[in-house]
Motif scaffolding. Structure first.
Motif, PDB file in Angstrom:
ATOM      1  N   GLY A   1       0.849  -1.195   0.000  1.00 24.06           N
ATOM      2  CA  GLY A   1       0.000   0.000   0.000  1.00 24.06           C
ATOM      3  C   GLY A   1       0.882   1.241   0.000  1.00 24.06           C
ATOM      4  N   ASN A   2       2.061   1.133   0.609  1.00 23.48           N
ATOM      5  CA  ASN A   2       3.003   2.256   0.498  1.00 23.48           C
ATOM      6  C   ASN A   2       4.435   1.808   0.198  1.00 23.48           C
ATOM      7  N   GLU A   3       4.636   0.497   0.064  1.00 14.82           N
ATOM      8  CA  GLU A   3       5.967  -0.013  -0.264  1.00 14.82           C
ATOM      9  C   GLU A   3       5.869  -1.175  -1.239  1.00 14.82           C
ATOM     10  N   CYS A   4       6.988  -1.409  -1.946  1.00 11.39           N
ATOM     11  CA  CYS A   4       7.130  -2.625  -2.740  1.00 11.39           C
ATOM     12  C   CYS A   4       8.356  -3.345  -2.185  1.00 11.39           C
TER      13      CYS A   4
ATOM     14  N   PRO B   1      -6.931  -7.297 -13.593  1.00 10.12           N
ATOM     15  CA  PRO B   1      -6.241  -8.549 -13.978  1.00 10.12           C
ATOM     16  C   PRO B   1      -4.728  -8.409 -13.841  1.00 10.12           C
ATOM     17  N   PHE B   2      -4.280  -8.124 -12.611  1.00  8.34           N
ATOM     18  CA  PHE B   2      -2.881  -7.741 -12.400  1.00  8.34           C
ATOM     19  C   PHE B   2      -1.916  -8.864 -12.768  1.00  8.34           C
ATOM     20  N   GLY B   3      -2.341 -10.122 -12.528  1.00  8.22           N
ATOM     21  CA  GLY B   3      -1.455 -11.241 -12.848  1.00  8.22           C
ATOM     22  C   GLY B   3      -1.127 -11.282 -14.332  1.00  8.22           C
ATOM     23  N   ALA B   4      -2.159 -11.179 -15.156  1.00  2.42           N
ATOM     24  CA  ALA B   4      -1.952 -11.227 -16.611  1.00  2.42           C
ATOM     25  C   ALA B   4      -1.162 -10.008 -17.086  1.00  2.42           C
ATOM     26  N   LEU B   5      -1.482  -8.848 -16.522  1.00  2.00           N
ATOM     27  CA  LEU B   5      -0.787  -7.626 -16.942  1.00  2.00           C
ATOM     28  C   LEU B   5       0.709  -7.706 -16.629  1.00  2.00           C
ATOM     29  N   LEU B   6       1.026  -8.208 -15.425  1.00  2.00           N
ATOM     30  CA  LEU B   6       2.442  -8.279 -15.055  1.00  2.00           C
ATOM     31  C   LEU B   6       3.155  -9.378 -15.849  1.00  2.00           C
ATOM     32  N   ALA B   7       2.448 -10.499 -16.060  1.00  2.00           N
ATOM     33  CA  ALA B   7       3.053 -11.591 -16.831  1.00  2.00           C
ATOM     34  C   ALA B   7       3.407 -11.115 -18.235  1.00  2.00           C
ATOM     35  N   GLU B   8       2.516 -10.329 -18.811  1.00  3.90           N
ATOM     36  CA  GLU B   8       2.746  -9.795 -20.151  1.00  3.90           C
ATOM     37  C   GLU B   8       3.939  -8.831 -20.144  1.00  3.90           C
ATOM     38  N   ARG B   9       4.018  -8.035 -19.098  1.00  7.45           N
ATOM     39  CA  ARG B   9       5.082  -7.048 -18.998  1.00  7.45           C
ATOM     40  C   ARG B   9       6.464  -7.698 -18.856  1.00  7.45           C
TER      41      ARG B   9
ATOM     42  N   THR C   1      -0.115   4.298  -5.942  1.00  5.10           N
ATOM     43  CA  THR C   1      -0.432   2.870  -6.012  1.00  5.10           C
ATOM     44  C   THR C   1      -1.218   2.529  -7.277  1.00  5.10           C
ATOM     45  N   SER C   2      -1.099   3.363  -8.307  1.00  5.04           N
ATOM     46  CA  SER C   2      -1.823   3.071  -9.544  1.00  5.04           C
ATOM     47  C   SER C   2      -1.353   1.740 -10.112  1.00  5.04           C
ATOM     48  N   VAL C   3      -2.197   1.117 -10.934  1.00  2.41           N
ATOM     49  CA  VAL C   3      -1.852  -0.167 -11.539  1.00  2.41           C
ATOM     50  C   VAL C   3      -0.592  -0.002 -12.390  1.00  2.41           C
ATOM     51  N   GLU C   4      -0.547   1.068 -13.188  1.00  4.66           N
ATOM     52  CA  GLU C   4       0.596   1.274 -14.076  1.00  4.66           C
ATOM     53  C   GLU C   4       1.894   1.423 -13.286  1.00  4.66           C
ATOM     54  N   TYR C   5       1.853   2.215 -12.230  1.00  7.10           N
ATOM     55  CA  TYR C   5       3.062   2.419 -11.431  1.00  7.10           C
ATOM     56  C   TYR C   5       3.463   1.112 -10.745  1.00  7.10           C
ATOM     57  N   SER C   6       2.483   0.359 -10.283  1.00  7.94           N
ATOM     58  CA  SER C   6       2.777  -0.906  -9.602  1.00  7.94           C
ATOM     59  C   SER C   6       3.405  -1.904 -10.567  1.00  7.94           C
ATOM     60  N   LEU C   7       2.888  -1.933 -11.820  1.00  8.56           N
ATOM     61  CA  LEU C   7       3.477  -2.813 -12.839  1.00  8.56           C
ATOM     62  C   LEU C   7       4.926  -2.427 -13.087  1.00  8.56           C
ATOM     63  N   GLU C   8       5.137  -1.125 -13.149  1.00  3.76           N
ATOM     64  CA  GLU C   8       6.472  -0.626 -13.457  1.00  3.76           C
ATOM     65  C   GLU C   8       7.467  -0.970 -12.342  1.00  3.76           C
TER      66      GLU C   8
ATOM     67  N   SER D   1      11.811  -4.265 -10.231  1.00  2.00           N
ATOM     68  CA  SER D   1      12.360  -5.087  -9.141  1.00  2.00           C
ATOM     69  C   SER D   1      12.795  -6.454  -9.660  1.00  2.00           C
ATOM     70  N   VAL D   2      11.958  -7.056 -10.522  1.00  2.00           N
ATOM     71  CA  VAL D   2      12.281  -8.380 -11.064  1.00  2.00           C
ATOM     72  C   VAL D   2      13.579  -8.311 -11.858  1.00  2.00           C
ATOM     73  N   ASN D   3      13.683  -7.317 -12.733  1.00  2.58           N
ATOM     74  CA  ASN D   3      14.892  -7.200 -13.555  1.00  2.58           C
ATOM     75  C   ASN D   3      16.136  -6.980 -12.716  1.00  2.58           C
ATOM     76  N   GLU D   4      15.975  -6.176 -11.677  1.00  7.36           N
ATOM     77  CA  GLU D   4      17.104  -5.896 -10.790  1.00  7.36           C
ATOM     78  C   GLU D   4      17.519  -7.170 -10.031  1.00  7.36           C
TER      79      GLU D   4
END
Ligand SMILES: [Zn+2]
Length: 419
Positions: free
Chosen positions: A106-109, A186-194, A131-138, A143-146
């Motif tokens: 909610g305020n951290e990743c 559909p955050f799972g699909a959006l992140l998987a696609e990203r 906490t927008s969806v777009e910012y959360s995806l980003e 984080s994953v790439n890092e």
């Protein structure tokens, strides 16, 4: 433990969207690997006893797994064991695969890379101003790439994401996450696609319970209740070694259990919910009220008499500094948490309750009134079985747990894994 037992001989679990690396589908092979995951250090003979498979079968399988780098022989006794004096101990090769777990609070990743055994290798912690969806995806993708930089991406089993809300773990959608302001995403699909990787969504407190079960104070404790105290209060339940999500994914809403029928109105519409009495926001509100009524407190000075500036951390710090108002407000909150936990103890008879969240820095100042309320109210027999302890993993519990969920799924029958 779980999946192998619950799914033995059954249909594959529903989650067809999950696309894990190809490989082992044989249920007996999965049983052997699962036995080693649960009890690192088993010998071939012990695995045979546990799984009921023949010794010759086990030997062949183990040789194959060793060839493929999935397990290895361990211990100072390998040499002696070779001479036949002691059985060789086996364990999963942690470096064979990796998993990533992410918690959106909610305020951290908070993001963690773990090895196949779920040991955290690297942790990232970023604040999230929005906490927008777009910012959360980003931020999740970043984080994953890092985290996987320097590791073989092909060995990454997937990414688990702990969400502060209700998730549909089959469709990988967030049904409702109030703290994020998300409804049906559909955050799972959006992140998987990203990111081009398998993504599994899980409620963050269920993830916290899973993290404690595999790697924290709840290691191997089959009936465990995990409660997280922050601006809200939520819980994760493990029964018989299996996370319990309820009929539609919303089990564990202990924050909305009524502890004072005549209490304050909660954002859920009910009155006197635990969250209105024991969350950090409730503690702040109560401190402000009492100072407003004329009581003395360090908090008045610390906030320059602007009570709106008081935070949960300030109340905790004031209690640590010996401020009697702050201490009393926190003890009162602990008492209410204890009432709710007494009900949990009577209902579920857990062996362990793990308490996590911002107030843990206070140690016994917070936990003693919790335990006292439980002693006063819980039924004797279940109360005698339970320990109430602070989280060992603290702010990493849910992220480690989300990675563990990916590993769990990889061990599940019907899923292809371990190329
Ligand atoms: Zn409520």
């Amino acid at each position: 433990l779980f999946i192998a037992e619950t799914n033995l001989g059954g249909e594959p679990r529903e989650n067809q969207a999950i696309n894990l690396p190809t490989g082992i589908k044989d249920i007996n092979q999965l049983r052997v690997l699962t036995a080693l995951r649960e009890q690192p250090g088993l010998s071939r003979a012990a695995i045979a006893r546990q799984t009921g498979l023949g010794k010759a079968t086990i030997s062949t399988m183990v040789a194959d797994f060793i060839d493929r780098g999935l397990i290895h022989e361990v211990g100072p006794d390998v040499q002696q064991a070779m001479l036949g004096r002691r059985p060789v101990r086996l364990e999963l090769n942690g470096a064979a695969y990796y998993a990533i777990g992410i918690e959106l609070t909610g305020n951290e990743c908070i993001a963690v890379l773990t090895d196949l055994r779920g040991n955290p290798l690297r942790v990232l912690r970023d604040s999230m101003p929005v906490t927008s969806v777009e910012y959360s995806l980003e931020i999740a993708a970043r984080s994953v790439n890092e985290l996987i930089r320097g590791h073989d991406r092909a060995k990454l089993l997937g990414v688990g994401v702990g969400i502060p809300g209700t998730v549909d773990s089959v469709l990988q959608r967030v049904i409702l996450a109030e703290n994020l302001g998300w409804v049906d995403i559909p955050f799972g699909a959006l992140l998987a696609e990203r990111i081009g990787l398998t993504v599994l969504l899980v409620n963050r407190t269920n993830a916290g319970a899973t993290g404690e079960f595999w790697h924290g104070n709840g290691m191997g404790v089959g009936s465990l209740f995990y409660v997280s105290i922050g601006v809200g209060i939520g819980a994760g339940i493990i029964i018989g070694g299996v996370p319990y999500e309820g009929a539609n994914g919303s089990a564990g809403e202990i924050g909305h259990v009524t502890v004072d029928p005549n209490g304050r109105r909660c954002k859920c519409g009910n009155t006197g919910c635990l969250e209105t009495l024991a969350s950090t926001s409730a503690i702040v509100m109560r401190a402000k009220e009492r100072i407003g009524e004329g009581e003395c407190s360090l908090l008045a000075d610390w906030s320059n008499h602007d009570l709106e500036r008081i935070t949960g951390k300030m109340v905790a710090d004031a209690a640590t500094a010996g401020d009697s108002l702050a201490t009393s407000v926190i003890q009162e909150a602990g008492g209410y948490l204890g009432i709710a936990l007494a009900n949990v103890i009577n209902l579920l008879n857990p062996a362990l309750i793990v308490v996590d969240g911002d107030l843990l820095v206070l140690g016994d100042v917070f936990l003693t009134p919790v335990r006292q309320a439980v002693e006063r109210r819980a039924f004797t027999i279940p109360a005698s079985a339970v320990d109430i302890v602070p989280s060992a993993l603290q702010h990493q519990a849910a992220a480690i747990g989300a990675a563990s969920v990916v590993i769990d799924r990889s061990f599940a029958a019907g899923h292809r894994l371990f190329g």
